[in-house]
Write a protein that holds these residues in place. Sequence first.
Motif, mmCIF file in Angstrom:
data_model
loop_
_atom_site.group_PDB
_atom_site.id
_atom_site.type_symbol
_atom_site.label_atom_id
_atom_site.label_comp_id
_atom_site.label_asym_id
_atom_site.label_seq_id
_atom_site.Cartn_x
_atom_site.Cartn_y
_atom_site.Cartn_z
ATOM 1 N N SER A 7 -7.993 2.888 0.791
ATOM 2 C CA SER A 7 -8.084 2.660 -0.662
ATOM 3 C C SER A 7 -6.813 1.971 -1.174
ATOM 4 O O SER A 7 -6.899 1.075 -2.025
ATOM 5 C CB SER A 7 -8.323 3.976 -1.408
ATOM 6 N N HIS A 8 -5.657 2.379 -0.671
ATOM 7 C CA HIS A 8 -4.410 1.750 -1.125
ATOM 8 C C HIS A 8 -4.334 0.300 -0.649
ATOM 9 O O HIS A 8 -3.926 -0.596 -1.386
ATOM 10 C CB HIS A 8 -3.200 2.529 -0.596
ATOM 11 N N PHE A 9 -4.726 0.098 0.580
ATOM 12 C CA PHE A 9 -4.668 -1.236 1.171
ATOM 13 C C PHE A 9 -5.641 -2.181 0.452
ATOM 14 O O PHE A 9 -5.299 -3.314 0.104
ATOM 15 C CB PHE A 9 -5.029 -1.123 2.651
ATOM 16 N N TYR A 10 -6.842 -1.667 0.210
ATOM 17 C CA TYR A 10 -7.887 -2.469 -0.443
ATOM 18 C C TYR A 10 -7.471 -2.823 -1.875
ATOM 19 O O TYR A 10 -7.549 -3.983 -2.284
ATOM 20 C CB TYR A 10 -9.195 -1.678 -0.448
ATOM 21 N N ARG A 11 -6.993 -1.823 -2.625
ATOM 22 C CA ARG A 11 -6.619 -2.094 -4.010
ATOM 23 C C ARG A 11 -5.394 -3.006 -4.071
ATOM 24 O O ARG A 11 -5.282 -3.841 -4.965
ATOM 25 C CB ARG A 11 -6.411 -0.786 -4.770
ATOM 26 N N GLY A 12 -4.499 -2.876 -3.090
ATOM 27 C CA GLY A 12 -3.355 -3.784 -3.018
ATOM 28 C C GLY A 12 -3.815 -5.227 -2.829
ATOM 29 O O GLY A 12 -3.315 -6.145 -3.479
ATOM 30 N N ALA A 13 -4.796 -5.415 -1.960
ATOM 31 C CA ALA A 13 -5.309 -6.773 -1.703
ATOM 32 C C ALA A 13 -5.998 -7.343 -2.944
ATOM 33 O O ALA A 13 -5.862 -8.536 -3.249
ATOM 34 C CB ALA A 13 -6.264 -6.766 -0.508
ATOM 35 N N GLN A 14 -6.726 -6.488 -3.681
ATOM 36 C CA GLN A 14 -7.392 -6.959 -4.902
ATOM 37 C C GLN A 14 -6.342 -7.373 -5.942
ATOM 38 O O GLN A 14 -6.509 -8.366 -6.644
ATOM 39 C CB GLN A 14 -8.299 -5.867 -5.513
ATOM 40 N N PRO A 17 0.812 -1.223 0.000
ATOM 41 C CA PRO A 17 0.000 0.000 0.000
ATOM 42 C C PRO A 17 0.844 1.271 0.000
ATOM 43 O O PRO A 17 0.462 2.268 -0.628
ATOM 44 C CB PRO A 17 -0.841 -0.101 1.279
ATOM 45 N N THR A 18 1.994 1.239 0.664
ATOM 46 C CA THR A 18 2.880 2.412 0.685
ATOM 47 C C THR A 18 3.370 2.718 -0.727
ATOM 48 O O THR A 18 3.340 3.863 -1.186
ATOM 49 C CB THR A 18 4.090 2.139 1.611
ATOM 50 N N ALA A 19 3.816 1.669 -1.433
ATOM 51 C CA ALA A 19 4.322 1.848 -2.792
ATOM 52 C C ALA A 19 3.200 2.251 -3.742
ATOM 53 O O ALA A 19 3.384 3.084 -4.636
ATOM 54 C CB ALA A 19 4.988 0.559 -3.270
ATOM 55 N N LEU A 20 2.026 1.662 -3.536
ATOM 56 C CA LEU A 20 0.875 2.005 -4.375
ATOM 57 C C LEU A 20 0.559 3.502 -4.254
ATOM 58 O O LEU A 20 0.336 4.199 -5.238
ATOM 59 C CB LEU A 20 -0.313 1.159 -3.924
ATOM 60 N N HIS A 21 0.614 3.994 -3.013
ATOM 61 C CA HIS A 21 0.371 5.415 -2.765
ATOM 62 C C HIS A 21 1.452 6.261 -3.439
ATOM 63 O O HIS A 21 1.149 7.263 -4.097
ATOM 64 C CB HIS A 21 0.353 5.652 -1.243
ATOM 65 N N ALA A 22 2.714 5.839 -3.311
ATOM 66 C CA ALA A 22 3.831 6.611 -3.879
ATOM 67 C C ALA A 22 3.735 6.668 -5.406
ATOM 68 O O ALA A 22 3.937 7.721 -6.020
ATOM 69 C CB ALA A 22 5.163 6.003 -3.449
ATOM 70 N N VAL A 23 3.428 5.523 -6.027
ATOM 71 C CA VAL A 23 3.355 5.471 -7.483
ATOM 72 C C VAL A 23 2.171 6.309 -7.989
ATOM 73 O O VAL A 23 2.254 6.985 -9.015
ATOM 74 C CB VAL A 23 3.280 3.994 -7.953
ATOM 75 N N GLU A 24 1.086 6.309 -7.207
ATOM 76 C CA GLU A 24 -0.062 7.150 -7.539
ATOM 77 C C GLU A 24 0.332 8.636 -7.465
ATOM 78 O O GLU A 24 0.009 9.418 -8.347
ATOM 79 C CB GLU A 24 -1.145 6.850 -6.504
ATOM 80 N N ARG A 25 1.061 9.010 -6.402
ATOM 81 C CA ARG A 25 1.519 10.393 -6.232
ATOM 82 C C ARG A 25 2.478 10.802 -7.350
ATOM 83 O O ARG A 25 2.594 11.974 -7.677
ATOM 84 C CB ARG A 25 2.255 10.542 -4.888
ATOM 85 N N ALA A 26 3.183 9.812 -7.915
ATOM 86 C CA ALA A 26 4.192 10.107 -8.931
ATOM 87 C C ALA A 26 3.567 10.421 -10.283
ATOM 88 O O ALA A 26 4.218 11.013 -11.139
ATOM 89 C CB ALA A 26 5.160 8.927 -9.061
#
Length: 368
Positions: free
Chosen positions: A314-321, A166-175
């Motif tokens: 949202s990051h955690f949920y999408r990561g799990a999906q 989720p941390t990386a998902l958030h970072a890549v989204e921010r990027a």
Amino acid sequence: MPNKIIAAVIPAPGAAVELREVDEPELEPNSAMLAVELSEVCGTDVHLQQGRLAGVPYPLVPGHVSVGRLAKIRGKLFDVDGREFEEGDRVTFLDVHRTCNSCWQCLVAKSTTRCPARKVYGITYGFGDTLAGGWAEQIYLKPDTRCIRLDKVETERFMAGGCALPTALHAVERAGISIGATVLVLGSGPVGLSCVILSLMRGALKVLCTGAPDARLEAARAVGAHATLNVEKHTTEERRAWVLSHTGGRGADVCIEATGAPGAVVEAMRYARDAGTVVVVGQYTDHGEVAFNPHADLNRKHLDVRGCWGSDFSHFYRGAQLMADPARSEPWSRLRLERYGLAQANDALAAVASGHAVKALIDPAISR
Ligand SMILES: [Zn+2]
Ligand SMILES: [Zn+2]
């Protein structure tokens, strides 16, 4: 007589982890006990043990992201789709608890990761609050803890991503990575490795990764990095020349800093192309200050530099999906996992601190 539960506890900043036996807590309405299958050991746990994070109520049971089975439910627990959980369901849960959705940060700034009411299992909930960390046979899930069903996800696959996902998902989204972009990921720990995978998924044509030691860089190439450089064997000038040689002399379109070293933030700014983007995700704990030249490193480059703090549901949920899709989550299966029992928690921390473990997990089923 209440059940006894074994937990690994950091007694105080700088102290070694020790095992303690505690009574199973009494369950409040709409709470549960989670029997831990796997919990993780990440850089934050190393920093917790070293006492580098402010506002931590020691003693504490570390382990913020975990997978387990709901062993006991009192009252009712629902997922975001409104389906009721049953005892025996395999779940993970968002480590962030009590985001209030009623304060200025939540409602006006819409930045829930900065909500002052939020508490984090295994980080800002101490042993005094309850059994709220994953390095234990069981975790107490307080009312309003958000669980996510993992019936279609292997425990190991999910934990290969773990809290880094989720941390990386958030970072890549921010990027805001564009299709065809060149991305430089600084750092080859679990967050850096997940950033490599997700940058490619997001449409990057080329992903470069700098880090150490070699075993982690090998892992970065295994999950798709096109080229890697060991920062322990090259000066900053050599690193810059290496980045320029891979980017037509311009620098990377996007740099994601995921190292924990303050100097890497300035390097990320220097390795980005003019009008590029820098995301800083690796400074979750305070490692001090660093100098940079505001004219040359920031203003004249017309850079977009963004911080990225924590992650939300949202990051955690999408990561799990994502992890429920065998093809999409396949790159994470290439990461080597190392399991440690509760009694080996100090060894696990040492392996993560030295960078020799790519991904370390706590498995309470490993006997003492
Ligand atoms: Zn709030
Ligand atoms: Zn973590």
